[in-house]
Design a protein around this motif. Structure first.
Motif, mmCIF file in Angstrom:
data_model
loop_
_atom_site.group_PDB
_atom_site.id
_atom_site.type_symbol
_atom_site.label_atom_id
_atom_site.label_comp_id
_atom_site.label_asym_id
_atom_site.label_seq_id
_atom_site.Cartn_x
_atom_site.Cartn_y
_atom_site.Cartn_z
ATOM 1 N N PHE A 1 3.557 -3.021 3.746
ATOM 2 C CA PHE A 1 3.949 -4.160 2.929
ATOM 3 C C PHE A 1 3.867 -5.414 3.780
ATOM 4 C CE2 PHE A 1 7.323 -7.214 1.716
ATOM 5 C CZ PHE A 1 6.767 -7.648 0.520
ATOM 6 N N GLY A 2 3.179 -6.414 3.265
ATOM 7 C CA GLY A 2 3.069 -7.668 4.000
ATOM 8 C C GLY A 2 2.273 -8.673 3.212
ATOM 9 N N VAL B 1 0.853 -1.179 0.000
ATOM 10 C CA VAL B 1 0.000 0.000 0.000
ATOM 11 C C VAL B 1 0.891 1.232 0.000
ATOM 12 C CG1 VAL B 1 -1.809 1.274 1.203
ATOM 13 C CG2 VAL B 1 -1.788 -1.227 1.304
ATOM 14 N N ILE B 2 0.652 2.129 -0.968
ATOM 15 C CA ILE B 2 1.414 3.372 -1.066
ATOM 16 C C ILE B 2 0.461 4.535 -0.811
ATOM 17 C CG2 ILE B 2 2.762 4.860 -2.591
ATOM 18 C CD1 ILE B 2 3.741 2.450 -4.048
ATOM 19 N N ARG C 1 -5.013 -6.001 9.202
ATOM 20 C CA ARG C 1 -4.816 -4.556 9.382
ATOM 21 C C ARG C 1 -6.050 -3.769 8.960
ATOM 22 N NH1 ARG C 1 -3.010 -0.569 5.753
ATOM 23 N NH2 ARG C 1 -1.761 1.124 6.670
ATOM 24 N N ALA C 2 -6.698 -4.224 7.863
ATOM 25 C CA ALA C 2 -7.860 -3.513 7.328
ATOM 26 C C ALA C 2 -9.171 -3.956 7.962
ATOM 27 C CB ALA C 2 -7.918 -3.693 5.820
#
Length: 229
Positions: free
Chosen positions: A211-212, A204-205, A220-221
């Motif tokens: 990063f994973g 995700v930027i 996480r989301a």
């Protein structure tokens, strides 16, 4: 390890638009890169391809292959979609980027192009003009072309953008089959649902960088796996 980014900041004219990127792509990985427009996703692709230098940090490659051997599927412009060449000619042109130079296509080049057209289901279209194909067919032509450069890693920038659901599904299936065969995939996408269906790693930027693994991203989301809903 094929590609490794360490504390990379991306941007132009020494001005960073995203900072502190750390990730790696290994043999057989399927990495999806997600983020808002303008977050630096396409700049990251250009940096990996050596077209743009990072503002800071390093991007390193496995010594067994060179950047010019990376297969690349860019976003198309309108003019590119109307390119007046045959499917076979476009796929063959991918052999010009595989690290060797010769004025004519060799028998090996032609055999490689034929095999990649077969893999992408394009045999019946080989003499057709590229400009007459559907969007999904054009994307499969470009994927076959990229495979003529290498089958170790393919970089793709929004490969299903503008495609109808059926064509997008066919494209995802083609990419998944390549990945199952050992080709690493690095894909920019706005389709987070598709990313979570196919990818094993997520980058995700944006304002926050992540990063994973896909599973780590879902935790996480706060996304519940479909089978647990």
């Amino acid at each position: 390890m094929l590609i490794k980014a360490e504390d990379v900041s991306l941007g132009y004219d020494s001005k960073a638009i995203v900072e502190h990127l750390n990730f790696e792509v290994n043999e057989g990985d399927y990495l999806c890169i997600v983020g808002e427009n303008g977050s630096g996703k396409s700049t990251l692709m250009k940096t990996v391809l050596g077209l743009v230098r990072p503002v800071s940090g390093t991007v390193t490659f496995d010594e067994s292959f060179a950047k010019k051997q990376i297969g690349y599927l860019p976003q198309q412009t309108g003019a590119q979609r109307d390119f007046p060449a045959s499917v076979e000619e476009i796929v063959l042109s991918g052999c010009l980027t595989n690290g060797t130079f010769h004025p004519f296509y060799s028998l090996e080049d032609k055999a490689l192009a034929a095999e990649n057209m077969r893999r992408m289901g394009l045999e019946a279209l080989r003499k057709r003009s590229y400009r007459t194909l559907s969007g999904g067919q054009q994307q499969r032509v470009l994927l076959a072309r990229a495979l003529c450069s290498t089958d170790r890693i393919i970089l793709m920038d929004e490969p299903v953008s503008g495609l109808d659901p059926a064509a997008a599904g066919e494209m995802y299936d083609a990419v998944e089959e390549l990945n199952r065969g050992g080709t690493a995939v690095m894909m920019i996408t706005h389709d987070i649902e598709g990313a979570l269906r196919y990818a094993d790693h997520i980058l995700v930027i944006g304002d926050e960088v992540f990063f994973g693994t896909k599973e780590e991203y879902m935790v996480r989301a706060g996304i519940v796996p479909q089978e647990e809903e």
